[in-house]
Design a protein around this motif. Structure first.
Motif, short mmCIF file in Angstrom:
data_model
loop_
_atom_site.label_atom_id
_atom_site.label_comp_id
_atom_site.label_asym_id
_atom_site.label_seq_id
_atom_site.Cartn_x
_atom_site.Cartn_y
_atom_site.Cartn_z
N GLY A 1 -9.30 54.23 64.36
CA GLY A 1 -8.43 53.14 63.94
C GLY A 1 -7.66 52.53 65.08
N LEU A 2 -7.11 53.38 65.95
CA LEU A 2 -6.35 52.89 67.10
C LEU A 2 -7.25 52.10 68.04
CD1 LEU A 2 -3.70 52.85 68.68
CD2 LEU A 2 -4.39 55.00 69.75
N LEU A 3 -8.47 52.59 68.28
CA LEU A 3 -9.38 51.90 69.18
C LEU A 3 -9.78 50.54 68.64
CD1 LEU A 3 -11.63 54.90 70.27
CD2 LEU A 3 -10.30 53.44 71.81
N TYR A 4 -10.16 50.48 67.36
CA TYR A 4 -10.56 49.20 66.80
C TYR A 4 -9.38 48.24 66.69
CZ TYR A 4 -15.43 50.22 65.80
OH TYR A 4 -16.77 50.49 65.94
N ALA A 5 -8.19 48.78 66.44
CA ALA A 5 -7.00 47.93 66.42
C ALA A 5 -6.73 47.37 67.81
CB ALA A 5 -5.79 48.72 65.92
N ALA A 6 -6.88 48.22 68.82
CA ALA A 6 -6.65 47.78 70.19
C ALA A 6 -7.64 46.69 70.58
CB ALA A 6 -6.78 48.96 71.15
N ASN A 7 -8.90 46.89 70.23
CA ASN A 7 -9.90 45.89 70.56
C ASN A 7 -9.71 44.61 69.75
OD1 ASN A 7 -12.40 45.19 72.02
ND2 ASN A 7 -13.31 45.15 69.98
N GLY A 8 -9.27 44.77 68.51
CA GLY A 8 -9.11 43.61 67.64
C GLY A 8 -7.86 42.81 67.92
N LEU A 9 -6.81 43.48 68.40
CA LEU A 9 -5.56 42.75 68.62
C LEU A 9 -5.67 41.79 69.79
CD1 LEU A 9 -3.66 43.77 71.26
CD2 LEU A 9 -3.51 45.83 69.87
N VAL A 10 -6.55 42.08 70.73
CA VAL A 10 -6.64 41.25 71.93
C VAL A 10 -7.07 39.82 71.59
CG1 VAL A 10 -7.88 40.89 74.08
CG2 VAL A 10 -6.96 43.15 73.52
N PRO A 11 -8.19 39.62 70.86
CA PRO A 11 -8.54 38.24 70.53
C PRO A 11 -7.54 37.58 69.59
CG PRO A 11 -10.05 39.79 69.48
CD PRO A 11 -9.25 40.56 70.46
N LYS A 12 -6.84 38.37 68.76
CA LYS A 12 -5.80 37.77 67.92
C LYS A 12 -4.65 37.26 68.78
CE LYS A 12 -6.63 40.62 63.82
NZ LYS A 12 -6.07 41.62 62.91
N VAL B 1 -15.79 34.40 83.22
CA VAL B 1 -15.02 35.55 83.71
C VAL B 1 -15.01 36.67 82.66
CG1 VAL B 1 -12.79 36.32 84.59
CG2 VAL B 1 -13.61 34.03 85.13
N ALA B 2 -14.95 36.30 81.37
CA ALA B 2 -14.98 37.30 80.31
C ALA B 2 -16.29 38.08 80.32
CB ALA B 2 -14.78 36.63 78.95
N ILE B 3 -17.40 37.39 80.53
CA ILE B 3 -18.70 38.05 80.59
C ILE B 3 -18.78 38.97 81.81
CG2 ILE B 3 -21.18 37.66 80.92
CD1 ILE B 3 -20.76 35.02 79.33
N SER B 4 -18.23 38.53 82.91
CA SER B 4 -18.23 39.36 84.12
C SER B 4 -17.48 40.67 83.90
CB SER B 4 -17.59 38.59 85.28
OG SER B 4 -18.30 37.40 85.55
N ALA B 5 -16.40 40.62 83.13
CA ALA B 5 -15.61 41.82 82.86
C ALA B 5 -16.42 42.86 82.09
CB ALA B 5 -14.35 41.46 82.08
N SER C 1 -12.80 47.56 79.73
CA SER C 1 -13.76 46.49 79.96
C SER C 1 -13.84 45.56 78.76
CB SER C 1 -15.14 47.08 80.26
OG SER C 1 -16.14 46.09 80.21
N LEU C 2 -13.96 46.16 77.57
CA LEU C 2 -14.05 45.35 76.35
C LEU C 2 -12.76 44.57 76.09
CD1 LEU C 2 -15.86 47.86 73.96
CD2 LEU C 2 -16.86 45.95 75.22
N MET C 3 -11.62 45.20 76.37
CA MET C 3 -10.35 44.53 76.12
C MET C 3 -10.10 43.40 77.12
SD MET C 3 -7.77 47.63 75.00
CE MET C 3 -6.46 46.46 74.62
N LEU C 4 -10.43 43.62 78.38
CA LEU C 4 -10.27 42.57 79.38
C LEU C 4 -11.14 41.37 79.03
CD1 LEU C 4 -9.16 41.50 82.03
CD2 LEU C 4 -10.98 42.75 83.23
N SER C 5 -12.37 41.65 78.65
CA SER C 5 -13.26 40.57 78.24
C SER C 5 -12.70 39.85 77.01
CB SER C 5 -14.65 41.12 77.92
OG SER C 5 -15.50 40.10 77.45
N GLY C 6 -12.13 40.63 76.08
CA GLY C 6 -11.56 40.04 74.88
C GLY C 6 -10.36 39.15 75.18
N ILE C 7 -9.56 39.55 76.15
CA ILE C 7 -8.40 38.75 76.53
C ILE C 7 -8.84 37.37 77.02
CG2 ILE C 7 -6.57 38.51 78.26
CD1 ILE C 7 -6.22 41.55 78.11
N LEU C 8 -9.81 37.35 77.92
CA LEU C 8 -10.26 36.09 78.50
C LEU C 8 -11.05 35.26 77.49
CD1 LEU C 8 -11.38 37.67 81.89
CD2 LEU C 8 -9.37 36.23 81.53
N GLY C 9 -11.98 35.93 76.81
CA GLY C 9 -12.78 35.20 75.83
C GLY C 9 -11.98 34.75 74.63
#
Length: 497
Positions: free
Chosen positions: A385-396, A446-450, A246-254
């Motif tokens: 580390g892997l989780l925060y990297a995964a979440n952080g790489l999406v907006p990058k 759409v990002a908020i909806s995710a 959910s967080l990653m999908l939102s991060g992709i769109l946002g």
């Protein structure tokens, strides 16, 4: 829950958060807004080439980030898992950032593009060596549901201060004055040297300031018998977590929307609103008031409404306020450029938008910390580390796409290079805004909806903590029994988490 760790003092929280000055200042320099205007308008490189270079550098960083996260998860040293990476990042990020704004003179266009791209990518990867392990400390410093929101508040507070200070210095000091402005190349060079020093000091202050907590942080437990198949299974189970998705999908769109906004912000301030650097430079410190307000607002809002509900409501409100001035200008309800009301309106709107958005981002960071235990309860392995990297790489990754799209939009509307304020055809500016505004709003909605797919609340978090405690106790008992069976009652007890 029985937590043997000493209380997190205000000093520890502040020193932990202070490291985000480095990320915020680096972000100010690496944002599409500054890079696009510098390389396109100052150095004269084509906008599409600049957007492509930004996008590729972000994609490289996005690929490397998970490797950094997993490496820090499994590292073992007397300094723990995170601090060696944080220390190691200080010198490289300082050098890369300095060189990004101080390229050797006389480079041909192709050589300048390649040099700038390498320095850009080097800066991004180097700051990731600090930011990913540092971010991973949030769930390690405390398991408390509400304390994590407080820690993220401090991180965002210092991050915004660092970003705002760097931006203000650029606009109000290094680009301000007679014969300067946004096209003054030497101003960028001097600014880059100062910010490079700030990055080094900030990283060292935070890393040294949190080392007293190293004995209380979880240590890596690496089983040499586990092969590549087990490692990939752990990664697969970690990434299959529904709340992380959910967080990653939102991060992709946002992230795409944010990348477009960041890359076009100086264009809009300078050409659409007709502001000089010294004027729109004032909006940045005023907007940073939101970071201070967010520190105090995020924890009580989280306790009162829950992280998920508060975050969705705040993000929804920020979409309206962010789009407000541009929409009002399109329908003829904003004062004309040059009016004394333009700056106050944009300032008030910026403070409100920044405040609610930052509180939302603080809550997202705290929610990611809660995903750590949820993923560990399902996979049996802590992977902060892997989780925060995964979440952080999406907006990058998506921020790079946003920068590319911004460059594409500027190309589509035929935005001129080396343009002076007031010289751009109003029809070009209106065309740009009419394309940008609906794109940005739709992506945000759409990002908020995710985010509605996120599942972890306070009750589930407490249940996950109990599950991990029980698993740790069972593993310790099994280890002791194994030692007794082989005649070694003094065998040490290993902590699986």
């Amino acid at each position: 829950m029985n937590d043997p760790r000493p209380h997190l003092s205000l000093g520890i929280k502040a020193r932990y958060g202070a490291g985000s000055v480095a990320y915020g200042a680096a972000f100010a320099g690496l944002s599409g807004a500054v890079l696009q205007i510098y390389f396109n308008q100052v150095l004269g490189l084509p906008a599409l080439v600049v957007g492509t270079a930004i996008m590729v550098s972000l994609m490289i960083d996005a690929v490397i980030d998970p490797l950094i996260g997993r490496w820090s998860d499994r590292a073992r040293s007397r300094w723990g898992r995170r601090h060696p990476f944080m220390f190691a990042s200080a010198i490289p990020v300082t050098l890369f950032f300095f060189l990004l704004w101080n390229a050797p003179a006389g480079l041909a266009t192709g050589a300048l593009v390649m040099f700038s791209f390498l320095m850009m990518a080097g800066t991004r990867v180097s700051i990731s060596f600090y930011e990913i392990p540092s971010n991973a400390l949030t769930p390690e410093l405390t398991p408390d549901y509400d304390q994590r929101t407080t820690l993220q508040s401090w991180r965002w507070f210092f991050g915004i201060i660092g970003s705002a200070a760097a931006s203000v210095l650029l606009a109000e000091v290094f680009l301000a004055g007679p014969h300067k402005g946004v096209l003054y190349r030497q101003g960028y060079a001097h600014w880059g040297a100062l910010i490079a020093a700030v990055l080094f000091v900030s990283i060292m202050v935070s890393t040294l300031g949190t080392r007293s907590r190293i004995p209380y942080l979880p240590q890596a437990v690496v089983n040499p018998a586990r092969g590549a198949r087990d490692a990939w299974r752990e990664i697969r189970l970690t990434f299959a977590n529904a709340s992380l998705g959910s967080l990653m999908l939102s991060g992709i769109l946002g992230g795409v929307g944010s990348g477009i906004t960041q890359s076009l912000s100086i264009y809009l301030y300078s050409y659409y609103w007709g502001l000089e650097p010294r004027e729109f430079g004032l909006l940045i410190p005023l907007g940073s008031i939101g970071s201070l307000l967010a520190v105090f607002l995020a924890p009580p809002l989280s306790r009162r409404f829950g992280k998920k509900a508060a975050m969705i409501g705040l993000f929804s409100f920020s979409v309206v306020t962010a789009a407000g001035p541009l929409f009002l200008r399109l329908i003829g309800f904003m004062p004309p450029n040059g009016s004394p009301w333009i700056l106050p309106i944009l300032a008030i709107d910026g403070i409100v938008t920044t405040t609610v958005a930052i509180v939302g981002y603080i809550l997202v960071g705290s929610m990611m910390a809660d995903v750590v235990e949820d993923a560990a309860a399902k996979s049996g392995v802590r992977s902060e580390g892997l989780l925060y990297a995964a979440n952080g790489l999406v907006p990058k990754f998506t921020g790079g796409i946003g920068a590319f799209i911004a460059g594409l939009l500027l190309t589509v509307v035929h935005f001129p290079a080396h343009a002076r304020i007031g010289s751009v055809d109003p029809s070009i500016l209106r065309h740009l805004v009419m394309i940008y505004l609906p794109t940005s709003v739709i992506l945000s909605v759409v990002a908020i909806s995710a985010l509605g797919l996120y599942r972890i609340d306070r009750r589930m978090h407490e249940r996950n903590l109990r599950t991990l405690e029980e698993a740790a106790a069972a593993a310790a008992q099994a280890h002791v029994m194994e030692g007794i069976e082989i005649g070694d009652s003094s065998a040490p007890v290993a902590r699986p988490f």
